[in-house]
Write a protein that holds these residues in place. Structure first.
Motif, PDB file in Angstrom:
ATOM      1  N   ALA A  65       0.855  -1.190   0.000  1.00 11.30           N
ATOM      2  CA  ALA A  65       0.000   0.000   0.000  1.00 11.30           C
ATOM      3  C   ALA A  65       0.886   1.233   0.000  1.00 11.30           C
ATOM      4  N   SER A  66       0.344   2.341  -0.476  1.00 10.36           N
ATOM      5  CA  SER A  66       1.106   3.586  -0.424  1.00 10.36           C
ATOM      6  C   SER A  66       0.916   4.193   0.964  1.00 10.36           C
ATOM      7  N   PHE A  67       1.804   5.101   1.303  1.00 12.54           N
ATOM      8  CA  PHE A  67       1.699   5.805   2.578  1.00 12.54           C
ATOM      9  C   PHE A  67       0.326   6.471   2.674  1.00 12.54           C
ATOM     10  N   THR A  68      -0.087   7.107   1.565  1.00 12.62           N
ATOM     11  CA  THR A  68      -1.366   7.810   1.538  1.00 12.62           C
ATOM     12  C   THR A  68      -2.529   6.874   1.863  1.00 12.62           C
ATOM     13  N   GLU A  69      -2.564   5.721   1.192  1.00 11.01           N
ATOM     14  CA  GLU A  69      -3.653   4.759   1.425  1.00 11.01           C
ATOM     15  C   GLU A  69      -3.626   4.258   2.863  1.00 11.01           C
TER      16      GLU A  69
ATOM     17  N   ARG B 217       0.879  14.867  -2.520  1.00  5.85           N
ATOM     18  CA  ARG B 217       0.279  13.982  -3.518  1.00  5.85           C
ATOM     19  C   ARG B 217       0.895  12.590  -3.432  1.00  5.85           C
ATOM     20  N   SER B 218       0.092  11.593  -3.792  1.00  3.93           N
ATOM     21  CA  SER B 218       0.569  10.221  -3.700  1.00  3.93           C
ATOM     22  C   SER B 218       1.415   9.840  -4.911  1.00  3.93           C
ATOM     23  N   LEU B 219       2.623   9.364  -4.663  1.00  4.93           N
ATOM     24  CA  LEU B 219       3.504   8.920  -5.737  1.00  4.93           C
ATOM     25  C   LEU B 219       2.887   7.739  -6.482  1.00  4.93           C
ATOM     26  N   TYR B 220       2.328   6.799  -5.744  1.00  5.67           N
ATOM     27  CA  TYR B 220       1.743   5.628  -6.397  1.00  5.67           C
ATOM     28  C   TYR B 220       0.544   6.039  -7.270  1.00  5.67           C
ATOM     29  N   ALA B 221      -0.205   7.052  -6.816  1.00  3.67           N
ATOM     30  CA  ALA B 221      -1.340   7.525  -7.617  1.00  3.67           C
ATOM     31  C   ALA B 221      -0.823   8.182  -8.892  1.00  3.67           C
TER      32      ALA B 221
ATOM     33  N   ARG C 149      12.816   5.752   6.719  1.00  3.10           N
ATOM     34  CA  ARG C 149      13.084   5.738   8.149  1.00  3.10           C
ATOM     35  C   ARG C 149      11.832   6.239   8.848  1.00  3.10           C
ATOM     36  N   TYR C 150      11.176   5.334   9.554  1.00  2.00           N
ATOM     37  CA  TYR C 150       9.936   5.662  10.252  1.00  2.00           C
ATOM     38  C   TYR C 150      10.204   5.824  11.743  1.00  2.00           C
ATOM     39  N   ARG C 151       9.520   6.763  12.354  1.00  2.00           N
ATOM     40  CA  ARG C 151       9.678   6.978  13.806  1.00  2.00           C
ATOM     41  C   ARG C 151       9.226   5.744  14.567  1.00  2.00           C
TER      42      ARG C 151
ATOM     43  N   VAL D 221      10.018  -1.071 -10.223  1.00  2.00           N
ATOM     44  CA  VAL D 221       9.578   0.306 -10.466  1.00  2.00           C
ATOM     45  C   VAL D 221      10.173   1.251  -9.418  1.00  2.00           C
ATOM     46  N   GLU D 222      10.223   0.798  -8.186  1.00  5.73           N
ATOM     47  CA  GLU D 222      10.715   1.666  -7.111  1.00  5.73           C
ATOM     48  C   GLU D 222      11.596   0.897  -6.150  1.00  5.73           C
ATOM     49  N   MET D 223      12.710   1.502  -5.791  1.00  4.79           N
ATOM     50  CA  MET D 223      13.462   0.997  -4.651  1.00  4.79           C
ATOM     51  C   MET D 223      13.535   2.138  -3.648  1.00  4.79           C
ATOM     52  N   ALA D 224      12.988   1.891  -2.482  1.00  2.03           N
ATOM     53  CA  ALA D 224      12.898   2.984  -1.509  1.00  2.03           C
ATOM     54  C   ALA D 224      13.518   2.576  -0.184  1.00  2.03           C
ATOM     55  N   THR D 225      14.205   3.515   0.424  1.00  2.00           N
ATOM     56  CA  THR D 225      14.659   3.300   1.794  1.00  2.00           C
ATOM     57  C   THR D 225      13.958   4.350   2.652  1.00  2.00           C
TER      58      THR D 225
ATOM     59  N   VAL E 132      10.974   9.674   6.781  1.00  2.22           N
ATOM     60  CA  VAL E 132      11.710  10.232   5.663  1.00  2.22           C
ATOM     61  C   VAL E 132      11.826   9.099   4.650  1.00  2.22           C
ATOM     62  N   GLU E 133      11.367   9.357   3.438  1.00  2.00           N
ATOM     63  CA  GLU E 133      11.389   8.308   2.416  1.00  2.00           C
ATOM     64  C   GLU E 133      12.257   8.739   1.236  1.00  2.00           C
ATOM     65  N   ARG E 134      13.135   7.818   0.809  1.00  2.32           N
ATOM     66  CA  ARG E 134      14.010   8.091  -0.338  1.00  2.32           C
ATOM     67  C   ARG E 134      13.746   7.033  -1.397  1.00  2.32           C
TER      68      ARG E 134
ATOM     69  N   ARG F 183      13.379  -1.060   3.695  1.00  2.00           N
ATOM     70  CA  ARG F 183      13.845  -1.044   2.312  1.00  2.00           C
ATOM     71  C   ARG F 183      12.829  -1.811   1.497  1.00  2.00           C
ATOM     72  N   ARG F 184      12.250  -1.126   0.535  1.00  2.00           N
ATOM     73  CA  ARG F 184      11.183  -1.762  -0.236  1.00  2.00           C
ATOM     74  C   ARG F 184      11.520  -1.735  -1.726  1.00  2.00           C
ATOM     75  N   ARG F 185      11.266  -2.868  -2.380  1.00  7.30           N
ATOM     76  CA  ARG F 185      11.324  -2.887  -3.843  1.00  7.30           C
ATOM     77  C   ARG F 185       9.938  -3.244  -4.327  1.00  7.30           C
TER      78      ARG F 185
ATOM     79  N   GLU G 183      13.253  12.455  -2.428  1.00 10.54           N
ATOM     80  CA  GLU G 183      13.286  12.370  -0.963  1.00 10.54           C
ATOM     81  C   GLU G 183      12.102  13.159  -0.435  1.00 10.54           C
ATOM     82  N   ARG G 184      11.327  12.532   0.439  1.00  6.74           N
ATOM     83  CA  ARG G 184      10.137  13.215   0.978  1.00  6.74           C
ATOM     84  C   ARG G 184      10.012  13.012   2.474  1.00  6.74           C
ATOM     85  N   LEU G 185       9.477  14.045   3.103  1.00  6.13           N
ATOM     86  CA  LEU G 185       9.109  13.924   4.512  1.00  6.13           C
ATOM     87  C   LEU G 185       7.629  13.579   4.523  1.00  6.13           C
ATOM     88  N   ARG G 186       7.262  12.473   5.131  1.00  2.11           N
ATOM     89  CA  ARG G 186       5.867  12.056   5.176  1.00  2.11           C
ATOM     90  C   ARG G 186       5.253  12.463   6.510  1.00  2.11           C
ATOM     91  N   THR G 187       4.040  12.985   6.428  1.00  4.14           N
ATOM     92  CA  THR G 187       3.381  13.450   7.647  1.00  4.14           C
ATOM     93  C   THR G 187       2.008  12.800   7.796  1.00  4.14           C
TER      94      THR G 187
HETATM   95  C1  16G Z   1       5.173   3.709   1.196  1.00  2.00           C
HETATM   96  C2  16G Z   1       6.470   3.062   0.699  1.00  2.00           C
HETATM   97  C3  16G Z   1       7.264   3.950  -0.208  1.00  2.00           C
HETATM   98  C4  16G Z   1       6.411   4.572  -1.275  1.00  2.00           C
HETATM   99  C5  16G Z   1       5.231   5.253  -0.653  1.00  2.00           C
HETATM  100  C6  16G Z   1       4.286   5.817  -1.698  1.00  2.00           C
HETATM  101  C7  16G Z   1       7.200   1.822   2.731  1.00  2.00           C
HETATM  102  C8  16G Z   1       8.281   1.523   3.654  1.00  2.00           C
HETATM  103  N1  16G Z   1       7.384   2.691   1.770  1.00  2.00           N
HETATM  104  O1  16G Z   1       5.416   4.643   2.183  1.00  2.00           O
HETATM  105  O2  16G Z   1       8.267   3.166  -0.802  1.00  2.00           O
HETATM  106  O3  16G Z   1       7.147   5.513  -2.017  1.00  2.00           O
HETATM  107  O4  16G Z   1       4.482   4.331   0.127  1.00  2.00           O
HETATM  108  O5  16G Z   1       3.344   6.573  -0.994  1.00  2.00           O
HETATM  109  O6  16G Z   1       6.167   1.279   2.891  1.00  2.00           O
HETATM  110  P1  16G Z   1       2.463   7.677  -1.670  1.00  2.00           P
HETATM  111  O7  16G Z   1       1.802   7.033  -2.843  1.00  2.00           O
HETATM  112  O8  16G Z   1       1.520   8.122  -0.626  1.00  2.00           O
HETATM  113  O9  16G Z   1       3.373   8.768  -2.119  1.00  2.00           O
END
Ligand code: 16G
Length: 242
Positions: A86-90, A164-168, A226-228, A220-224, A143-145, A210-212, A131-135
């Motif tokens: 799932a995306s952070f947003t979802e 805005r949601s990256l996955y969207a 750091r969640y509180r 499509v995405e490799m992300a690292t 912090v997501e890279r 670390r997510r692929r 690189e984004r700060l997620r709130t």
């Molecule tokens: C999640 C993913 C991250 C992805 C993001 C997209 C983890 C650890 N990370 O936070 O890789 O970029 O969702 O979220 O789960 P977004 O669509 O809300 O931008």
């Protein structure tokens, strides 16, 4: 219930369990104060040092927080994150929080050796580095890279991802629907830069992930990320082995 001096369970740990029960029984609300260290020491027949050890533990677990000169208070419950693609947003919306994102870095870079290997790319393939700060409800959470191959999402750098949601965006603008993924999670501590972004003391615990994620067999995405660790807990359903 009282402290059992004959128990092999250390006293500070017994007091932690008693306090957790007391919080439930009294129906204590978030931001309500707990009794002072002196009152707890007297009430349970424990030294101030033992009480402090318990409070320190519960503060580091994110169950309580201290306000210097005021006392110790009940913290908000941690946000439960599901282990899903799932995306952070979802994920945040599903839990009743208002998700947010602040763009920190947006660049096209040649993939480093390790990123290229992990993503199955030729060395130095151009990737969007984001690189984004997620709130959640305006509070910094992670912090997501992320790295995304440019050929999969040309012009992605022109789309603002603030709020805005990256996955969207990947789905709506590029027709990319993620269909599988993998993630590793380990304990970590905030480096000075992440501590500043997350508003935490340097060295605070974080969940390092670390997510692929893949679509049609391509990474499509490799992300690292750091969640509180004081605000997050991971939740996973367990199915029987087949
Ligand atoms: C999640 C993913 C991250 C992805 C993001 C997209 C983890 C650890 N990370 O936070 O890789 O970029 O969702 O979220 O789960 P977004 O669509 O809300 O931008």
């Amino acid at each position: 219930m009282a402290i059992d001096p004959t128990s092999p369970v250390p006293k500070y740990s017994q007091l932690r369990d008693l306090l957790l029960d007391w919080i439930v029984e009294t129906g204590l609300s978030v931001d309500d104060p707990i009794p002072s260290e002196r009152e707890l020491g007297q009430g349970y027949g424990l030294s101030r040092m033992t009480v402090r050890q318990t409070i320190d533990l519960m503060v580091s677990e994110g169950k309580l927080y201290r306000v210097p000169g005021k006392g110790t208070f009940l913290a908000r419950p941690k946000i439960e994150m599901s282990l899903a693609l799932a995306s952070f947003t979802e994920d945040m919306r599903a839990r009743g929080y208002r998700p947010g994102a602040q763009d920190l870095v947006r660049r096209v870079l040649p993939a480093s050796g390790s990123t290229a290997r992990a993503m199955g790319l030729a060395p130095e393939t151009p990737v969007h580095h984001i690189e984004r700060l997620r709130t959640a409800d305006g509070e910094p959470m992670a912090v997501e890279r992320s790295n995304i191959p440019v050929d999969l999402a040309p012009g992605l750098d022109r789309h603002s991802l603030a709020g805005r949601s990256l996955y969207a965006v990947l789905e709506q603008e590029y027709g990319i629907i993620l269909d599988s993924g993998e993630q590793t999670i380990e304990a970590g501590v905030c480096d000075p830069a992440d501590a500043k972004l997350l508003g935490l003391p340097q060295g605070s615990p974080v969940l390092s992930m670390r997510r692929r994620s893949f679509a049609n067999g391509r990474c499509v995405e490799m992300a690292t990320s750091r969640y509180r660790a004081d605000r997050y807990t991971l939740h996973s359903r367990l199915d029987p082995r087949r």
